[in-house]
Design an enzyme around this catalytic site. Structure first.
Site, short mmCIF file in Angstrom:
data_model
loop_
_atom_site.label_atom_id
_atom_site.label_comp_id
_atom_site.label_asym_id
_atom_site.label_seq_id
_atom_site.Cartn_x
_atom_site.Cartn_y
_atom_site.Cartn_z
N GLU A 159 0.79 -1.24 0.00
CA GLU A 159 0.00 0.00 0.00
C GLU A 159 0.83 1.29 0.00
OE1 GLU A 159 -3.12 -0.12 2.94
OE2 GLU A 159 -4.04 -1.87 2.00
N GLU A 361 -5.35 -8.60 0.40
CA GLU A 361 -6.11 -8.22 1.60
C GLU A 361 -7.54 -7.93 1.22
OE1 GLU A 361 -4.61 -4.98 4.04
OE2 GLU A 361 -2.55 -5.72 3.82
C1 FCB Z 1 -4.56 -2.11 5.25
C2 FCB Z 1 -3.19 -2.51 5.78
C3 FCB Z 1 -3.23 -3.59 6.83
C4 FCB Z 1 -4.40 -3.42 7.76
C5 FCB Z 1 -5.70 -3.29 6.97
C6 FCB Z 1 -6.93 -3.21 7.81
O1 FCB Z 1 -4.53 -0.79 4.88
O2 FCB Z 1 -2.37 -2.96 4.74
O3 FCB Z 1 -2.00 -3.57 7.50
O4 FCB Z 1 -4.20 -2.35 8.58
O5 FCB Z 1 -5.62 -2.18 6.13
#
Ligand code: FCB
Length: 451
Positions: A159, A361
């Site tokens: 990210e 994610e």
């Molecule tokens: C993302 C991050 C991860 C976690 C999630 C909820 O932005 O990569 O580390 O905090 O959100």
């Protein structure tokens, strides 16, 4: 039953600083998160104590039937001061973890940078300093040499947009700068360059090992809050800020003209971008990690600085995305819009080509300690949306749910629970939630039953 492709990776995700604790163990150096306390006041010193409890956590992963585990390596454990010498004990820790995973048939999916920069490198300018890119390339090389004989799936940077946005513009994440647009875009560039340099380091080691490498950006599909021209325009503009800036650089070797012009209008020439940088950033990758949480619904806000737009939560707002009238939300207020995941994946394929994608994610905050029906529904609906993208021809190779365990949610601390497994922060006991049991069935069957 919606079947998933053979060999699909069913995983769960974590990151080092959010679960490990043990910040002083085995010669670890300080990271920028050791020095930063976010809004909640909570700290990551103990977190889930995973650094000490990792063996039991690997057993728990095996019980979940996952065949992939995404975790990150803590740079300050391997290279405590950001420069040689290396710390053998840190290297050995992940060595054992990788072996234990492989023994249980779990593919390690390893993130090199999930935000825990060695503090010593922050002291010399952090990601704003181009030198840090070379330090990262050395660290990446260290990881490839130590684990590359066994790790097949690598992710370079987690990210990059959030690192700049929350660390330089909003002051909510380490290193905690506010209102620094120049810092933000400089850091974006250096993170992308660090990604490209890591890809080069892996390639220099030969392809014989079949390893794959990619970036893990968070991507948000954009929808205008109305059909009005102003909302349509900012929806596209913000897409340039959040998505295209990173995807164009990596897949086309150029920054998007519209967004570049916006930065230049605010900052003048972006002279931290040097000849050859974009070619390095666009070094071909093997797959793309996608972190998807929610869409952005955009409304024009001509007087807002630095960007003339606002993200709204669509409550009784008719959007072109087909989700309207009070969408469901997570406990954190994030809108829940699974169809936007399908849109996003199809769009990446259409605009950037048929590169394999791994969902690195996707998850939600729900507070229920054990009977988390809402999390089950969230995952089910997102897997259905993912399946639809696969049916439309998008080559999706895996899904890693965020998160394996409840953990230290950065500035928001321990209150926001994302885990399939509950963590009692008094006793550190782990208890699989209903969602963990449900997910383990899906992983076992490689399919989502009809509902
Ligand atoms: C993302 C991050 C991860 C976690 C999630 C909820 O932005 O990569 O580390 O905090 O959100």
């Amino acid at each position: 039953m919606r079947r998933f492709p053979e060999g699909f990776l069913w995983g769960v995700a974590t990151s080092a600083y959010q679960i490990e604790g043990a910040v002083d163990a085995d010669g670890r150096g300080a990271s920028i998160w050791d020095r930063f306390t976010g809004e909640s006041g909570d700290r990551g010193d103990l977190a889930c104590d995973h650094y000490r409890r990792w063996r039991a956590d690997v057993e728990l992963l095996a019980e979940l039937n996952v065949n992939a585990y995404r975790f990150s390596i803590a740079w300050p454990r391997l290279i405590p001061t950001g420069r040689a010498p290396l710390e053998r004990r840190g290297i050995d820790h992940y060595d054992r973890l990788v072996d234990a995973l492989l023994e249980r048939g779990i593919e390690p999916v390893v993130t090199l940078y999930h935000w825990d920069l060695p503090q010593a490198l922050e002291d010399t300018g952090g990601w704003r300093n181009r030198e840090t890119v070379e330090r990262f390339a050395e660290y990446a090389a260290t990881c490839f040499d130590a684990y590359g004989d066994r790790v097949r799936w690598w992710l370079t940077i987690n990210e990059p947009w959030i690192v700049g946005l929350l660390g330089y513009l909003h002051g909510l994440h380490a290193p905690g700068y506010k209102g620094d647009v120049l810092g933000e875009v400089t850091v974006f560039h250096h993170l992308l360059l660090a990604h490209g340099r890591a890809v080069q380091e892996l390639r220099a080691r030969g392809d014989g090992r079949g390893s794959k490498i990619g970036l893990a950006p968070n991507l948000s599909p954009h929808y205008p809050a109305s059909e009005g021209a102003a909302d349509l325009a900012v929806s596209d503009a913000s897409d340039g800020y959040v998505n295209r800036w990173f995807l164009d650089a990596v897949f086309r070797g150029s920054y998007p003209d519209d967004m570049r012009a916006r930065y230049e209008e605010l900052l003048g020439p972006l002279d931290f971008i040097r000849d050859g940088d974009l070619a390095a950033i666009a070094e071909p990758t093997d797959y793309l990690g996608v972190n998807y949480y929610a869409p952005r619904v955009m409304q024009a806000a001509p007087d807002d600085r630095p960007w003339p737009w606002r993200v709204i939560v669509p409550d009784n707002v008719r959007t072109t995305g087909g989700f309207t009238d009070g969408v469901a939300r997570t406990e954190a207020g994030t809108p829940i819009v699974p169809t936007a995941l399908t849109d996003l994946l199809v769009r990446i394929r259409d605009d950037y080509g048929p590169l394999p994608i791994m969902i690195t994610e996707n998850g939600a905050v729900f507070p229920e300690p054990v009977h988390d029906e809402r999390r089950i529904a969230f995952i089910r609906d997102h897997l259905a949306a993912l399946h639809e993208a696969i049916a439309a021809g998008v080559p999706v190779v895996g899904y890693c749910h965020w998160s394996f365990l409840d953990n230290f949610e950065w500035a928001l601390g321990y209150v926001q629970r994302f885990g399939l497994v509950h963590v009692d922060y008094e006793t550190l006991a782990r208890t699989p939630k209903d969602s963990a049991r449900w997910y383990s069935e899906i992983a076992l069957r490689n399919g989502l039953p009809d509902y």
